[in-house]
Every structure is written in C-alpha cells, then in structure tokens.
Design a protein around this motif. Structure first.
Motif, short mmCIF file in Angstrom:
data_model
loop_
_atom_site.label_atom_id
_atom_site.label_comp_id
_atom_site.label_asym_id
_atom_site.label_seq_id
_atom_site.Cartn_x
_atom_site.Cartn_y
_atom_site.Cartn_z
N ALA A 191 7.66 -1.69 19.68
CA ALA A 191 8.21 -2.97 20.11
C ALA A 191 9.71 -2.81 20.33
N LEU A 192 10.19 -3.30 21.45
CA LEU A 192 11.63 -3.27 21.73
C LEU A 192 12.34 -4.40 21.00
N TRP A 193 11.62 -5.48 20.74
CA TRP A 193 12.13 -6.53 19.86
C TRP A 193 10.99 -7.28 19.21
N VAL A 194 11.26 -7.80 18.02
CA VAL A 194 10.36 -8.67 17.30
C VAL A 194 11.16 -9.90 16.90
N ALA A 195 10.72 -11.09 17.33
CA ALA A 195 11.48 -12.32 17.12
C ALA A 195 10.71 -13.24 16.19
N TYR A 196 11.44 -13.87 15.25
CA TYR A 196 10.74 -14.71 14.27
C TYR A 196 11.68 -15.71 13.62
N PRO A 197 11.14 -16.87 13.22
CA PRO A 197 11.93 -17.82 12.44
C PRO A 197 11.89 -17.42 10.97
N ARG A 241 7.21 4.43 8.08
CA ARG A 241 6.65 3.43 8.98
C ARG A 241 7.53 2.19 8.82
N GLY A 242 8.61 2.13 9.58
CA GLY A 242 9.61 1.10 9.40
C GLY A 242 9.20 -0.22 10.05
N HIS A 243 9.11 -1.28 9.22
CA HIS A 243 8.82 -2.62 9.72
C HIS A 243 10.00 -3.16 10.52
N GLN A 244 9.71 -3.88 11.60
CA GLN A 244 10.77 -4.63 12.28
C GLN A 244 10.88 -6.04 11.68
N ILE A 245 9.76 -6.75 11.57
CA ILE A 245 9.78 -7.95 10.74
C ILE A 245 9.34 -7.50 9.35
N PRO A 246 10.19 -7.65 8.34
CA PRO A 246 9.87 -7.09 7.03
C PRO A 246 8.70 -7.80 6.34
N GLN A 259 -0.17 -9.46 8.94
CA GLN A 259 0.23 -9.25 10.33
C GLN A 259 1.50 -8.41 10.46
N THR A 260 2.31 -8.35 9.40
CA THR A 260 3.50 -7.50 9.46
C THR A 260 3.14 -6.02 9.35
N PHE A 261 1.89 -5.72 8.99
CA PHE A 261 1.46 -4.32 8.87
C PHE A 261 0.73 -3.83 10.12
N TYR A 262 0.77 -4.61 11.20
CA TYR A 262 0.24 -4.12 12.46
C TYR A 262 1.11 -2.96 12.95
N PHE A 263 0.47 -1.98 13.55
CA PHE A 263 1.20 -0.81 14.03
C PHE A 263 2.21 -1.17 15.12
N SER A 264 1.98 -2.28 15.82
CA SER A 264 2.92 -2.71 16.86
C SER A 264 4.27 -3.10 16.27
N ASN A 265 4.32 -3.35 14.96
CA ASN A 265 5.55 -3.75 14.28
C ASN A 265 6.30 -2.55 13.69
N MET A 266 5.76 -1.34 13.89
CA MET A 266 6.32 -0.15 13.24
C MET A 266 7.09 0.73 14.22
N THR A 267 8.11 1.40 13.69
CA THR A 267 8.78 2.48 14.41
C THR A 267 9.07 3.60 13.43
N PRO A 268 9.25 4.83 13.92
CA PRO A 268 9.64 5.92 13.03
C PRO A 268 11.10 5.76 12.60
N GLN A 269 11.30 5.40 11.34
CA GLN A 269 12.64 5.13 10.83
C GLN A 269 12.94 6.08 9.67
N LEU A 270 14.10 6.70 9.72
CA LEU A 270 14.48 7.64 8.65
C LEU A 270 14.34 6.96 7.29
N GLY A 271 13.68 7.64 6.38
CA GLY A 271 13.53 7.10 5.04
C GLY A 271 14.86 6.81 4.37
N GLN A 272 15.87 7.67 4.64
CA GLN A 272 17.18 7.49 4.05
C GLN A 272 17.91 6.27 4.62
N LEU A 273 17.43 5.75 5.75
CA LEU A 273 17.96 4.51 6.31
C LEU A 273 17.10 3.33 5.86
N ASN A 274 15.79 3.45 6.06
CA ASN A 274 14.86 2.36 5.76
C ASN A 274 14.94 1.91 4.30
N GLN A 275 15.01 2.85 3.40
CA GLN A 275 14.93 2.53 1.98
C GLN A 275 16.29 2.24 1.35
#
Length: 403
Positions: A191-197, A241-246, A259-275
C-alpha cells in the motif's frame, strides 16, 4: 448497508413520468433557441457490488428536452427497474420546474473484476453529449468514497491501472463504521498509503493483537505478498512485517484488529526501525487523540526499487526507501465540527518523513518533522483535500509535543 432502491411508489411514479415524457413532441420549430442544461451524479459515481440504483441530477432551462442513453454496460444497467434486457437503454424527457432526477438501476456484480458503465446525456441545442461513468466494484470489495462528501482522511484519487483502492468496514455498536482505506500498488506489492480516523472509539477496548495474518479478501491474493511467515532476511537486513495502520490503533473489537493483519497493510520494515523509533512515533500519535477526530495517513515511499527482499513464500518484493505520516486535527480538540467546516485558524497539521534506517531507540526527533505540503510534493499525493492549503503548508513540532 442502506438500500439505494427508491420506494416502490416512487419507482411507479418515475416510470409513469418517463412514459409521459417519451410521448411529448420533440417539435420545437419557431421556438427561441434552448440553452443547454447540466447533468451530474446526485449520489456517488462509484457503487457497491450489490444491486441498487444511482441518482442523476438534471438542471437547465424549463422545457429543454433531453435524451439519456446507456452506451456501455447495458447488460447490467437500465433506466427501468429490474429490466436488464436492453429495453431500458434509452430514455427521453425535458427539464421541469423543481427537482429533476433520473434513476439508473444496476444489477449485482458477482465477478472478481470491477466494471464501468457509460451514460451519454444530450440536451437539445448541444452538439456534444455529456458522458458520465458509473463504476461498480468487484464482488466483496468496498467502495472508496468519492472525494466530494468523502472522508476527511482520504487522499485525492490518482488514476493508475496498477492502483487498487479499498475501504474496510467493521461493526461497532451495531453500526457499520469505516476501519481504514488504502491505495495498493500491484507493482510494489504494498500500500502506498493507508488512511484512517483515530479516536478513543477505535482504541478503547481489549482486543489485543489477534495475530490473524492473512490475505486481504478485497482483491486477488496474487497481487499481495505472502506473509504467513515474515520476510526473509536479505543483504544482512532483518525485515519485520511492518503495519501501516498499527494493531494498537484498533483495539475496540477483534474484527477491527484482525483487519490490521491483512497482508495489504504490511511492508518490509527494518526491525531496528519498526521496534524502536517508529514504534515510539506510533505511540506518540495515539496521544494526539481528542474529542474531535484525529485523521491519519501512513504511507510507504519507493524512491527506487533497487533494494529487495523475499516474502514468506520466497517471492521477490521491493523495500520502501521511506515511510511517512501526515496528521490533521482541530487545535482545541473539542470543536464538535467536521474539519471541512473549520477555518484554517482552527486546524493544525504536521508530517513525518522517515528514512528506512535505524534511528536508535529514541523518541521521534524534530528532524523527521515537516509540512504536509512537503510530503505531498515528495509523494505526488494530495492529502486532506477539503482543508485550506495554508494548514498543510504550516507545521510546528512543539504543538505536537516534539522536542
């Protein structure tokens, strides 16, 4: 979901109305030239996969005659309810005093692909017809609202054959509410963007992390990364497996969190950044919750696709070079108004531009802060289109408790 069908008495009236109009003479010799009219969608031009009706609004000088014809999609669209034989493909009428509407009925879409109908609408005195299109999404896919009257956090649409737009809904207090929307790029498998309230209605609860990793059911799994297992280590880098909407932003119900665990919400994110820093940024964003709603867009940016890794099934996927967040809310947090009804002085916005690297286990630094307008320029997307540009051009990290 509220039905798009008008009441049966209304349908009967409209059909009689059309039959009466069709019998009127088109003879206008000796009359003064008639000015052209206007035609537009009264309701959205994108509809669900369910059968229903969409409404066209007609305006112009009283007495102007018009013709509407379905030029594409006549097998599933009609001006006559429940008649998709082609006999309801064309209708004639004239502009009357008061409200002028025309219903376009459509059948259910049971296919896995979206489809588009075209309507040609001509007023007497015009040389070129008005062409309107109606998009019906694929079976099981939700409609991302048209921008006018749409959601405050939804970026403006960009037309691209590789983009898939999806909105996920959930039940909350016996109501259908939006969970989040996304723009998925098939070439990036992300996903290039994930938008949410963001509001306490979404975060208050004990759903926890359901950890139900799965494909997004809204579109074909072949476009998505396979992430039942995490990304494989590549070039000595460990990607989460970095969430865009946490997950932590959706705690009200299990369905919402799932629904936040759908693969469409994931990108490969460095663990040292994500965590570390990114996780702290996500937590800080949750502190901006207010009585009014906080609007969030999180995204992944690919300056290039030269860095790659492998999904859980061994398929090659590109790695984002950057991540971003853009935020919008009222300054007081308790205006009780929609942001589209607020003045620029009542609103505040900020952007965060993050490199795909380790920042260490630190709080979000001021160096990642920027304006929403800057991130618009970097990404090519238009965020929060209903608010004044001045709000998007200004930002103050101190207002967001960034030291």
């Amino acid at each position: 979901m509220i039905s798009n069908h008008p009441p049966y008495k209304t349908i009967f009236f409209i059909l009689c109305f059309f039959l009466t109009l069709s019998s009127c003479s088109d003879n206008s010799e000796g009359e003064n030239p008639v000015l052209p009219g206007q035609i537009s969608w009264k309701t959205a031009s994108s509809v669900t996969a369910d059968a229903g009706s969409a409404t066209l609004s007609i305006s112009g000088t009283t007495g102007v005659k018009w013709t509407a014809e379905i030029t594409a999609g006549a097998s599933w669209c009609s001006f006559v309810s429940n008649d998709f034989t082609g006999s309801g493909q064309t209708v004639h009428g004239e502009v009357k005093d008061g409200l002028n509407i025309l219903y376009l009925y459509y059948a259910a879409n049971t296919d896995s692909e979206e489809r588009t109908a075209a309507i040609s609408f001509t007023f007497d005195g015009e040389t070129e017809p008005h062409i309107l299109s109606l998009k019906q999404v694929a079976a099981g896919q939700s409609v991302l609202p048209d921008f006018e009257g749409g959601y405050a956090e939804t970026p403006a649409h960009k037309q691209d054959a590789n983009y898939i737009y999806v909105t996920h809904y959930v039940k909350l207090d016996n109501r259908n509410v939006r969970n989040y929307s996304l723009c998925f790029d098939k070439t990036k498998k992300a996903a290039l963007w994930v938008a949410y309230p963001l509001h306490k209605a979404y975060t208050s609860g004990d759903a926890g992390r359901v950890e139900d990793w799965n494909f997004d059911p809204s579109f074909e799994s072949s476009f998505q990364p396979e992430l039942f297992r995490s990304y494989k280590n590549s070039n000595n880098n460990s990607y989460d497996r970095g969430h865009q909407i946490p997950s932590a932003d959706r705690q009200a119900t299990d369905e919402m969190n799932r629904q936040t665990f759908y693969f469409s919400n994931m990108t490969p994110q460095l663990g040292q950044l994500n965590q570390k820093m990114w996780g702290k940024l996500e937590a800080k964003v949750r502190t901006y919750n207010c009585e009014d709603t906080l609007y969030v867009v999180t995204g992944a940016y690919f300056a290039n696709t030269s860095t790659t890794t492998y999904d859980g099934a061994g398929n090659l996927v590109p790695v984002p070079t950057n991540y971003f967040k853009v935020l919008l809310r009222t300054k007081s947090g308790k205006t009780g108004k929609y942001v589209s009804d607020c003045t620029a002085s009542e609103l505040k916005a900020i952007g965060f531009w993050v490199d795909q690297k380790s920042y260490g286990n630190v709080e979000p630094p001021r160096s990642i802060c920027t304006s929403v307008a800057d991130i618009e320029q970097k990404t090519g997307f238009t965020f929060f289109p209903t608010i004044p540009d001045a709000v998007k051009q200004d930002y103050n990290p101190t207002d967001w408790n960034i030291n």
